[in-house]
Motif scaffolding. Sequence first.
Motif, PDB file in Angstrom:
ATOM      1  N   GLN A 208      64.733  17.392  59.895  1.00 27.35           N
ATOM      2  CA  GLN A 208      64.219  16.019  60.010  1.00 27.35           C
ATOM      3  C   GLN A 208      64.235  15.331  58.655  1.00 27.35           C
ATOM      4  O   GLN A 208      64.607  14.176  58.533  1.00 27.35           O
ATOM      5  CB  GLN A 208      62.758  16.033  60.491  1.00 27.35           C
ATOM      6  CG  GLN A 208      62.585  16.267  61.956  1.00 27.35           C
ATOM      7  CD  GLN A 208      61.129  16.009  62.382  1.00 27.35           C
ATOM      8  OE1 GLN A 208      60.381  15.302  61.723  1.00 27.35           O
ATOM      9  NE2 GLN A 208      60.744  16.587  63.493  1.00 27.35           N
ATOM     10  N   ARG A 209      63.813  16.080  57.634  1.00 34.93           N
ATOM     11  CA  ARG A 209      63.748  15.498  56.297  1.00 34.93           C
ATOM     12  C   ARG A 209      65.143  15.095  55.814  1.00 34.93           C
ATOM     13  O   ARG A 209      65.304  14.026  55.229  1.00 34.93           O
ATOM     14  CB  ARG A 209      63.080  16.496  55.341  1.00 34.93           C
ATOM     15  CG  ARG A 209      63.006  16.070  53.889  1.00 34.93           C
ATOM     16  CD  ARG A 209      62.333  14.728  53.664  1.00 34.93           C
ATOM     17  NE  ARG A 209      60.976  14.691  54.180  1.00 34.93           N
ATOM     18  CZ  ARG A 209      60.236  13.584  54.242  1.00 34.93           C
ATOM     19  NH1 ARG A 209      60.704  12.436  53.793  1.00 34.93           N
ATOM     20  NH2 ARG A 209      59.033  13.629  54.758  1.00 34.93           N
ATOM     21  N   ILE A 212      65.974  11.916  57.552  1.00 35.97           N
ATOM     22  CA  ILE A 212      65.185  10.797  57.021  1.00 35.97           C
ATOM     23  C   ILE A 212      65.768  10.324  55.683  1.00 35.97           C
ATOM     24  O   ILE A 212      65.914   9.124  55.442  1.00 35.97           O
ATOM     25  CB  ILE A 212      63.699  11.200  56.874  1.00 35.97           C
ATOM     26  CG1 ILE A 212      63.061  11.315  58.254  1.00 35.97           C
ATOM     27  CG2 ILE A 212      62.939  10.192  56.018  1.00 35.97           C
ATOM     28  CD1 ILE A 212      61.666  11.899  58.258  1.00 35.97           C
ATOM     29  N   LYS A 213      66.130  11.293  54.841  1.00 39.29           N
ATOM     30  CA  LYS A 213      66.704  10.922  53.540  1.00 39.29           C
ATOM     31  C   LYS A 213      67.988  10.116  53.705  1.00 39.29           C
ATOM     32  O   LYS A 213      68.226   9.118  53.032  1.00 39.29           O
ATOM     33  CB  LYS A 213      67.004  12.188  52.720  1.00 39.29           C
ATOM     34  CG  LYS A 213      65.851  12.623  51.845  1.00 39.29           C
ATOM     35  CD  LYS A 213      66.137  13.926  51.142  1.00 39.29           C
ATOM     36  CE  LYS A 213      67.233  13.816  50.100  1.00 39.29           C
ATOM     37  NZ  LYS A 213      67.498  15.141  49.478  1.00 39.29           N
ATOM     38  N   ARG A 216      67.228   6.683  54.915  1.00 41.46           N
ATOM     39  CA  ARG A 216      66.704   5.867  53.811  1.00 41.46           C
ATOM     40  C   ARG A 216      67.843   5.371  52.933  1.00 41.46           C
ATOM     41  O   ARG A 216      67.812   4.237  52.455  1.00 41.46           O
ATOM     42  CB  ARG A 216      65.751   6.702  52.958  1.00 41.46           C
ATOM     43  CG  ARG A 216      64.347   6.669  53.468  1.00 41.46           C
ATOM     44  CD  ARG A 216      63.395   7.093  52.355  1.00 41.46           C
ATOM     45  NE  ARG A 216      62.085   7.286  52.914  1.00 41.46           N
ATOM     46  CZ  ARG A 216      61.193   8.137  52.432  1.00 41.46           C
ATOM     47  NH1 ARG A 216      61.500   8.880  51.373  1.00 41.46           N
ATOM     48  NH2 ARG A 216      60.015   8.254  52.982  1.00 41.46           N
ATOM     49  N   LEU A 233      54.727   8.308  65.022  1.00 43.95           N
ATOM     50  CA  LEU A 233      54.295   7.321  64.036  1.00 43.95           C
ATOM     51  C   LEU A 233      54.846   7.643  62.654  1.00 43.95           C
ATOM     52  O   LEU A 233      55.102   6.763  61.844  1.00 43.95           O
ATOM     53  CB  LEU A 233      52.769   7.314  63.920  1.00 43.95           C
ATOM     54  CG  LEU A 233      51.958   6.853  65.118  1.00 43.95           C
ATOM     55  CD1 LEU A 233      50.506   6.694  64.716  1.00 43.95           C
ATOM     56  CD2 LEU A 233      52.477   5.549  65.652  1.00 43.95           C
ATOM     57  N   ALA A 234      55.029   8.944  62.374  1.00 42.83           N
ATOM     58  CA  ALA A 234      55.483   9.344  61.050  1.00 42.83           C
ATOM     59  C   ALA A 234      56.877   8.778  60.753  1.00 42.83           C
ATOM     60  O   ALA A 234      57.162   8.405  59.621  1.00 42.83           O
ATOM     61  CB  ALA A 234      55.483  10.864  60.937  1.00 42.83           C
ATOM     62  N   ALA A 237      56.348   5.351  59.557  1.00 43.98           N
ATOM     63  CA  ALA A 237      55.784   5.327  58.205  1.00 43.98           C
ATOM     64  C   ALA A 237      56.833   5.692  57.166  1.00 43.98           C
ATOM     65  O   ALA A 237      56.856   5.166  56.065  1.00 43.98           O
ATOM     66  CB  ALA A 237      54.593   6.270  58.118  1.00 43.98           C
ATOM     67  N   GLU A 238      57.729   6.590  57.524  1.00 41.55           N
ATOM     68  CA  GLU A 238      58.745   7.053  56.585  1.00 41.55           C
ATOM     69  C   GLU A 238      59.858   6.024  56.393  1.00 41.55           C
ATOM     70  O   GLU A 238      60.433   5.937  55.313  1.00 41.55           O
ATOM     71  CB  GLU A 238      59.379   8.363  57.080  1.00 41.55           C
ATOM     72  CG  GLU A 238      58.445   9.575  57.088  1.00 41.55           C
ATOM     73  CD  GLU A 238      58.354  10.268  55.731  1.00 41.55           C
ATOM     74  OE1 GLU A 238      59.150   9.946  54.841  1.00 41.55           O
ATOM     75  OE2 GLU A 238      57.474  11.136  55.589  1.00 41.55           O
ATOM     76  N   SER A 257      54.822  -2.312  57.644  1.00 44.23           N
ATOM     77  CA  SER A 257      54.389  -0.942  57.801  1.00 44.23           C
ATOM     78  C   SER A 257      52.957  -0.778  57.270  1.00 44.23           C
ATOM     79  O   SER A 257      52.116  -0.130  57.895  1.00 44.23           O
ATOM     80  CB  SER A 257      55.378  -0.070  57.028  1.00 44.23           C
ATOM     81  OG  SER A 257      55.256   1.243  57.397  1.00 44.23           O
TER      82      SER A 257
END
Lengths: 367, 331
Positions: A208-209, A212-213, A216, A233-234, A237-238, A257
């Motif tokens: 997941q990380r 996400i990176k 981003r 929700l995370a 937020a991310e 956010s």
Amino acid sequence: MASSNLDWQTDDKREHPAPLTLENVHVSYATRRGKVRAVRGVTVDLHAGESLALIGESGSGKSTLGLAIVRLLPETAEVVPGVITYRRDGREIDVLKLKPNEMREFRWSDCAMVFQAALNAFNPVLKVWAQALDTAKAHGWSDKDAVRKRLVELLEFVQLDPKRVIDAYPHELSGGMRQRVLLALSLLLNPQVLILDEPTTALDIITQRTIIKLLRELKEDQHFTMIFISHDLAIAAELADRVATMYAGRIVELGTSEDIFYRPRHPYTLGLIRAVPTVSGGFEQLFSIPGSPPDLVELPPGCKFHPRCAFASERCKQEEPELVEVGPNHTAACWNWIQVEDELKRNPLHRGALNVLDTAVVSEEIA
Amino acid sequence: MAPIIEVRNLTKQFGKGAEMVTAVDSVSFAIEPGETVCLVGESGCGKSTTGRMVAGLLEATSGEVIFEGKNIKQLDSAAFRRYRQTVQIIHQDPYSSLNPTQTIRQIITAPLLRHNKVKGKSAAEARALELLEVVDLTPARDVIDKYPHQLSGGQRQRVAVARALTVDPKFIVADEAVSMVDVSIRVSILTMLARLKKEFDVTFLFITHDLALAKYFAWQGRITVMYLGRIVEDGPTQRLITDPRHPYTQALLSAVPEADPELAHHKREIELRDAEIPSLLALPRGCTFHPRCPYFVAGQCDVAVPPLEALPEGGRVACPVRMGERISLLV
């Protein structure tokens, strides 16, 4: 990151006109029990270069809304009324009026949807390369060498080894690799808008990380315009600049956010935040939202959240509130949002980076 | 206090020959009555397999499950029955763990009658209603004659808990018990489980991939972290969450997405040497985390399996290289 050769517009697009505008969009599904009113009057502008998260529980209408934008809804669905306008390079398109061939063009070249990386997002008998070529050909791009070059660039961008992946079948790839391949394929035709439905759900934490990176980077370096759809929700937020909370087919709160996580004004948003723990934040007593989401065939009168709401008053049972301004660029659909604000003054949310885990403060409640 | 459940060198292998995988590799831990222990890790780490062996649903390839001081393989039939009743498991998916053709009444009363917990149908019904109230399915009379499909996921999971309670368990393995339940409802199920802990003296082994939930549920308890079949670190929750020592635990905690934008943007980024998890079919030698570990020491980590060693601050860590070093997870 090898991105300079991807011919994306890397300039900041935030000054450009909104690439996507939804006006009063309704979606319903015909079922034996009656009409399921999945989306009821959603109006929102997606700003150029921003990432918007649609959050809500199952049945809130968030996935239906995503599918409506790229018109991938099942035949039992009806999008009436509503207008979806797409803008790119001075063109303006009424998405709901596109003919099937125009829609196909729009769907990958302008607005691409990335699904949860399940195996069924792929054709199981096609190698990654064949899937890409299929997609390119369907959009009138038949120069094999060019497609291959582009695919290799994109696979490198999502940090996959093209040599290993390009001739692999979907089942030979791990979940995280499949999600990255899907992301690469979605970028194949240089879309302006990406819609990502649960992009990290069902992936392991470390995977997941990495996703996400990557997302981003797409957001911050490439200024893609993105919609994230998630129950988590995370993820909002991310990744999100703005967050829209959905409940029973409507956006009930929309803000940055920070507004949503630190200054929620809709009782449902507040309820969601108070129901979700953090790992690195302080220990905080959590609370559930009582009851369960409404039956979308027989919606309650008034505000659809009132049967579960601690702030509900007589008015809430009769009149459905519209989104009203509760702060700069922050709207909420609640008659009693001022009471929510007061509640937060009495019982503040223990959130924010300064509120990190302090083992001296221990709640006995759950022990 | 004597442990209620202990496992020693518990190992489970599936398949044979070249296809053989070791899903759980020499896992040892003890759980005392009243404790709450969370078993966390990513898919394939062996946490569910461990839980199933503890609950007696799966036989270990080697090693022991010890219930109240005795190896479960050596229990006589009466003692084994008592073990099977004392130790219950709640599964992840309340859609497939309840028989769809039975009403809630049948689902709850059958084990009551089967195990002679009550005498007669009316006593069974009274007890069933009581248990439904215990799991907050109120009013119980409105629920008891429904079929599982008429209930929401959260309500079904409560029925699964009520069914587990029919046999007066003292130890419940909850395997991803709230993972399929909507976010807004999860906490109420956790709170209900926490209440059972107090009111019925139930000890929990809570298995989850969600570290935030583990932190919340086992705040006063312990967390055990598994990676590719082995325990890499365990310890009191508050120590493990704030001061993790194993590089895998650190990587996991730093990777968890946070439902708080500021926290999300202040988390330390731990760069792994390899993003992909190795296959159980071809496990690396030595510490199985070494091909990904940022602190890899050639000639040490890739040679011998590091033992779990006690940490003065509490718990055990299987990393001689890094166990003495603190890092901050926020920057």
